[in-house]
Scaffold this active site. Sequence first.
Site, short mmCIF file in Angstrom:
data_model
loop_
_atom_site.label_atom_id
_atom_site.label_comp_id
_atom_site.label_asym_id
_atom_site.label_seq_id
_atom_site.Cartn_x
_atom_site.Cartn_y
_atom_site.Cartn_z
CB THR A 12 -4.12 16.19 14.93
OG1 THR A 12 -4.34 17.57 14.67
CG2 THR A 12 -3.91 16.01 16.42
CB CYS A 272 -29.35 24.96 7.61
SG CYS A 272 -30.27 26.27 8.38
N1 ASP Z 1 -4.90 21.00 11.76
C1 ASP Z 1 -5.03 19.57 11.85
C2 ASP Z 1 -5.21 19.02 10.45
O1 ASP Z 1 -6.25 19.11 9.90
C3 ASP Z 1 -6.19 19.22 12.71
C4 ASP Z 1 -6.44 17.74 12.89
O2 ASP Z 1 -5.88 16.88 12.24
O3 ASP Z 1 -7.30 17.41 13.73
O4 ASP Z 1 -4.26 18.51 9.90
#
Ligand code: ASP
Length: 335
Positions: A12, A272
Amino acid sequence: MRKIALIYTGGTIGMRQNEKGKLAPMDFESAVEKIPALGLLPIEIQTVSLKKVIDSSEMMPQVWKELAEVVDKLMPEVDGIVILHGTDTMAYTACALSFMLQGLRKPIIITGSQLPIGVLRTDAVENIVSAFEFAALADKNGDSVIQEVAIYFEYELLRGNRAYKRSSNEFNAFSSPNFPPLASSGVRLSVNKELLWRSKESYCLDTRLSNNIGVVTLYPGLDFSELPALTNWKVLLLRTFGAGNAPKSDDFLNFLKRVEKNGTIIVNTSQCVSGSVIPGLYDSSSALEEVKMLNARDMTFESALVKSMVLLGRGHSPLDFYEKFSLSLSGEVSE
Ligand code: ASP
């Protein structure tokens, strides 16, 4: 000036919306241009990108191998490495690097963000800047303070093979419930020196991995009589309840016997996220004592899985596997 390599793998942090309106990784140059703060750091930065940048949910063992090889190549030239990575499988990658690169004397800090770098309220800038600062930290002899694989996220530096992704919408996305943070960043960086990993091994890279692993998660109502014991499982991770507990049932015991008959090594790992597997605590779990079983103790699921892949890949005999799995290779389990 400390020299730090920046490896971009995707995630992301470096994404923007594509023509379908969905988030997809953008090329490396555009991602770096969006981080002007990098130019303000008193650090010499060498940037590298993987062959193909990915959403980390597409992570595969061959990408870990590529990444470990890139890290290994850069190691002699730099004082530390920062890896930009998607959050979804960041904890698995941290485990893989911590086992494939033994005897580290320099930091590998993995970070990412919950919002892309170009977005107004992004958490990317703080995460990247602090990750660089931790990667560049040196003691008075010039040695790196951090000498292990760590995840930096939202003001905390966590041991990579002790962390897991706990939230998909909070900035505080990672947690390390069985091991305290290695460091935190506030007005100043504060390091818990007594917690830092110091390897006794000499540095070595070993990228062998095997994914002949099965995972079975116990749940009320699971019909063990119908559950196949696959012959290509060299290791089965059994995700038990609580402190490593399981039901008292003939079908369950028969399933375990079928798995054992195939020569599969069975590992008891709890659902857990906090606490440890304690065998023999409850009478209901007596089926678990009828077969030979390894105890993942307080390892994360991610760590138990990737450690199994690595030990299998190294071709250990079952006896050696039992011995090595129980040891702490890179600080992933309490002794
Ligand atoms: N789907 C993305 C990834 O893991 C989510 C992220 O980077 O927060 O590349």
